[in-house]
Motif scaffolding. Structure first.
Motif, short mmCIF file in Angstrom:
data_model
loop_
_atom_site.label_atom_id
_atom_site.label_comp_id
_atom_site.label_asym_id
_atom_site.label_seq_id
_atom_site.Cartn_x
_atom_site.Cartn_y
_atom_site.Cartn_z
N LEU A 1 7.94 -7.31 -2.18
CA LEU A 1 7.86 -5.85 -2.14
C LEU A 1 6.41 -5.38 -2.02
O LEU A 1 6.10 -4.50 -1.20
N LEU A 2 5.54 -5.96 -2.83
CA LEU A 2 4.14 -5.54 -2.80
C LEU A 2 3.49 -5.89 -1.47
O LEU A 2 2.75 -5.07 -0.89
N THR A 3 3.76 -7.09 -0.96
CA THR A 3 3.16 -7.50 0.30
C THR A 3 3.62 -6.62 1.45
O THR A 3 2.83 -6.23 2.31
N PRO B 1 -4.72 -8.18 -0.72
CA PRO B 1 -6.16 -8.07 -0.99
C PRO B 1 -6.47 -8.58 -2.39
O PRO B 1 -5.61 -8.61 -3.28
N TRP B 2 -7.74 -8.96 -2.59
CA TRP B 2 -8.13 -9.46 -3.90
C TRP B 2 -7.87 -8.44 -4.99
O TRP B 2 -7.59 -8.81 -6.14
N ALA B 3 -7.98 -7.16 -4.67
CA ALA B 3 -7.75 -6.12 -5.67
C ALA B 3 -6.33 -6.15 -6.21
O ALA B 3 -6.05 -5.61 -7.29
N TYR B 4 -5.43 -6.78 -5.46
CA TYR B 4 -4.04 -6.90 -5.90
C TYR B 4 -3.70 -8.32 -6.32
O TYR B 4 -2.96 -8.52 -7.30
N SER B 5 -4.21 -9.31 -5.60
CA SER B 5 -3.84 -10.69 -5.90
C SER B 5 -4.39 -11.16 -7.24
O SER B 5 -3.72 -11.90 -7.96
N ILE B 6 -5.60 -10.73 -7.60
CA ILE B 6 -6.17 -11.15 -8.89
C ILE B 6 -5.40 -10.54 -10.06
O ILE B 6 -5.01 -11.26 -10.99
N PRO B 7 -5.16 -9.21 -10.07
CA PRO B 7 -4.32 -8.66 -11.15
C PRO B 7 -2.92 -9.27 -11.18
O PRO B 7 -2.36 -9.47 -12.27
N ALA C 1 6.32 0.37 -9.29
CA ALA C 1 6.98 1.65 -9.02
C ALA C 1 5.95 2.74 -8.74
O ALA C 1 6.12 3.56 -7.82
N GLY C 2 4.87 2.75 -9.53
CA GLY C 2 3.83 3.74 -9.29
C GLY C 2 3.17 3.58 -7.94
O GLY C 2 2.88 4.57 -7.25
N HIS C 3 2.94 2.34 -7.54
CA HIS C 3 2.34 2.09 -6.23
C HIS C 3 3.27 2.53 -5.11
O HIS C 3 2.82 3.07 -4.10
N ALA C 4 4.58 2.31 -5.30
CA ALA C 4 5.55 2.70 -4.27
C ALA C 4 5.67 4.22 -4.15
O ALA C 4 5.79 4.75 -3.04
N VAL C 5 5.63 4.91 -5.28
CA VAL C 5 5.83 6.37 -5.27
C VAL C 5 4.55 7.11 -4.94
O VAL C 5 4.55 8.05 -4.12
N PHE C 6 3.46 6.70 -5.57
CA PHE C 6 2.21 7.46 -5.42
C PHE C 6 1.26 6.86 -4.38
O PHE C 6 0.29 7.51 -3.98
N GLY C 7 1.51 5.62 -3.95
CA GLY C 7 0.68 5.03 -2.91
C GLY C 7 0.90 5.73 -1.57
O GLY C 7 2.03 6.03 -1.21
#
Length: 655
Positions: free
Chosen positions: A459-461, A515-521, A580-586
């Motif tokens: 989903l994130l990818t 991106p590293w900003a997502y893969s590291i977290p 969910a926040g990334h999906a709605v507010f991204g």
């Protein structure tokens, strides 16, 4: 013990999370199509996934790649089930007796001596000697109030306390020992003590009497009234340790002996006097068998990784940038003048029907897609993957509820620290199971979490793929700025590819599709989730010790930790809320179609002007690249260009 448990699980789960994400990256490489695969599938009016790990692609790639992909996936199951139990601590559990006494026992009151006391509690110490020692040392024992005593002894195995005196409110100056109960961990049937079954609020025993004497005794019954019957039948539900070979049996209603004098007496536990252990036993062990199995399957994964690197003529389109660069070099002939093609049109089958009917592309009115990233994933894919993720989360919530119910009368219910093994938190039904069964049960949640990771990653990818592609869209600017952009060669963005061409604008993409900003977290979150889950439910091998400190045997069981469950559920909740926040507010740029990971939609967008040479080596933008004649009418042609790219306008027609 707690520090060792926490540290070993921490190290194991760091490697486990790295192994999981490395395996996923390699599986993405193996399932990534080559340009030859793409051309073959497009010629059959079908499509492939690009930029994600896709089981769907395996039907269209080589057999060896499918075999390697399957080996990587299948080898993850035993590792997930066994890895966290390779290193384990073995806390010691003590065999002990609980002696129900009258208050007069503490003052040296007499008690009946069994004439046939030729057996012992633990094989080395006489029961009668132990009782005498408890009476002599009563002043040095630790006093526990009734509720506290119940909590500390109502556990399947005991690690911190030994023998205990249950001081009752029943007075019998001449016979001060009423019962002797035995609790042993050497038997595979070890469960919660039977003498605590009445519960803490009404902890006591109701027993029949005969002429004022308690009928259920624990020694010989010399001197009791002859009118009281004796039965040598020991009922299966009693935990009384008999040293006389017989029990006083109360007459049943309607029995011929019913007229015998009798009654009942209530014996309540007032408080306890417990004998503490000065040095609780504990060992740290490595399961050679489990370690060997884990090593074997890790070798399988390593061989798969090496084989992937050595595959001949294997140039996969791993990222969306790789696919774009390939289509810029050789345009896809099946998607000419279809630059506004959305992924949903392809996956739903409408593009396939048009392509098979050889319908010529017609101008289409541009309608901007929704702004939120949630729209980049198809509803069915949302439903399936969210169900997988929620299944794991709901499982953790159920564990939290059940754990709170189990731990109501258990000491340290909320205060038990992470990594601290408290044998009060052993699931009673699992005591005595074989090692493999306890390991599989304890680590089954790890397997489901690994499955949830693949859904979460998908989903994130997918959302980030669409967002990254939309950023290439030419932006709406003022007339002067737009004119400057059309003549500029530096307004666009470079392609992110696996192997950038030297002396080009392309940049390397070591981060795959995240991106590293997502893969590291994400890595940190998965590490914490696996760690806390391993601390929430874990296999325990319990060493059974005699009261003298001599180890007698081992028992296996499954332990749990309330704080571990809470921590795991909290991490899972944060991950779900973050997704969910990334999906709605991204947000994404609405100036390009949503192509997702669909190879056909990506290919349709990647058409450039004939005079824009080597466009894939430059900075590029997506939009209107030139005007073409369609049925005598000038229509904007959509694609990528290194300069002179205009943004799409709502309501206008393009090809």
């Amino acid at each position: 013990m707690g520090t060792v448990h926490f540290v070993t699980h921490g190290v194991i789960n760091i490697f486990g999370a790295l192994l999981l994400m490395t395996c996923n990256a390699c599986m993405q490489c193996l399932s990534a199509p080559t340009r030859i695969d793409v051309d073959k599938v497009h010629a059959r009016h079908d499509w492939l996934d690009i930029g994600i790990s896709s089981a769907r692609n395996l039907r269209h790639v080589s057999l060896w790649r499918g075999v390697l992909w399957s080996c990587l996936l299948l080898s993850s199951f035993p590792i997930a089930l066994l890895y966290n139990s390779v290193v384990f601590t073995s806390p010691g559990a003590i065999d002990y007796m609980a002696v129900l006494v009258t208050p007069e026992f503490l003052a040296g009151g007499p008690y009946r001596q069994s004439p046939n006391d030729d057996s012992t509690l633990d094989g080395s110490t006489s029961m009668m000697d132990d009782i005498k020692t408890l009476q002599n040392d009563a002043q040095s024992l630790v006093r526990l109030e009734k509720d506290d005593c119940y909590k500390k002894y109502n556990v399947p195995v005991q690690t911190n306390l030994s023998h205990v005196l249950l001081v009752s409110d029943y007075s019998a100056p001449n016979d001060t020992v009423i019962y002797v109960f035995e609790q042993s961990t050497s038997s595979e049937e070890s469960k919660l003590p039977g003498w605590t079954s009445s519960g803490p609020d009404n902890w006591g025993f109701t027993e029949p009497t005969c002429n004022g004497a308690i009928r259920y005794g624990w020694t010989d019954y010399q001197g009791l009234p002859e009118t009281c019957t004796i039965s040598t039948t020991v009922t299966s539900d009693t935990t009384l340790v008999s040293r006389a070979g017989g029990f006083w049996q109360p007459p049943d209603d309607g029995d011929s002996d019913a007229t015998q004098p009798g009654g009942q007496v209530r014996i309540n536990v007032d408080y306890c006097l417990a004998k503490p252990l000065t040095e609780p036993a504990c060992e740290v062990n490595v399961s050679v068998t489990l370690l060997a199995v884990v090593i074997v399957f890790n070798i399988v994964k390593l061989l798969c990784l090496i084989a992937t690197l050595m595959l001949p003529r294997f140039e996969p389109l791993i990222t969306i940038g790789d696919a774009m660069a390939s289509f810029f070099v050789v345009a896809d002939s099946h998607t000419e003048r279809q630059g506004l093609l959305f992924a949903t049109e392809v996956t739903s089958g409408s593009w396939r029907l048009r392509s098979m009917d050889r319908q010529p592309p017609r101008p289409r009115t541009w309608t901007r897609p929704p702004l939120g990233l949630y729209s980049t994933v198809q509803p069915l894919k949302w439903a399936i993957n969210v169900m997988v993720i929620l299944f794991v989360f709901v499982g953790g919530a159920v564990m939290l509820y059940v754990g709170s119910h189990w731990g109501k009368w258990t000491p340290g219910f909320w205060s038990q620290g992470l990594g601290v093994i408290n044998l009060a938190f052993i699931i009673p039904e699992t005591v005595g199971w074989d090692v493999l069964s306890t390991v599989v049960l304890a680590n089954t949640p790890q397997l489901f979490i690994s499955g949830a990771y693949f859904s979460f990653n998908y989903l994130l990818t997918t959302m980030l793929l669409c967002k990254a592609f939309s950023e290439y869209a030419a932006s709406g600017k003022s007339n002067a700025a737009a004119e400057a952009a059309r003549t500029s060669t530096n307004d666009g963005l470079p392609l992110r590819v696996s192997e950038p061409v030297k002396q080009s604008e392309q940049i390397g993409n070591w981060q795959m599709s995240l991106p590293w900003a997502y893969s590291i977290p994400l890595f940190i979150s998965m590490f914490l989730l696996h760690l806390f889950t391993s601390l929430a439910l874990f296999a325990v091998r319990i060493g059974s010790y005699a009261s003298t400190g001599e180890r007698r045997s081992y028992l296996s069981g499954v332990g749990w930790s309330m704080r571990g469950i809470i921590a795991a559920v909290a991490v899972g909740a944060v991950m779900i809320l973050g997704l969910a926040g990334h999906a709605v507010f991204g947000k994404m740029n609405r100036g390009a179609p949503v192509v997702g990971s669909c190879s056909v939609a990506i290919a349709a967008a990647c058409h450039a002007r004939a005079d824009d040479r080597n466009v894939g080596l430059k900075r590029v933008r997506f939009g209107v690249v030139q005007e073409v004649n369609v049925d005598g009418k000038a229509v904007g042609r959509v694609g990528f260009g290194s300069s002179g790219v205009r943004p799409l306008k709502e309501g206008e027609e393009y090809v």
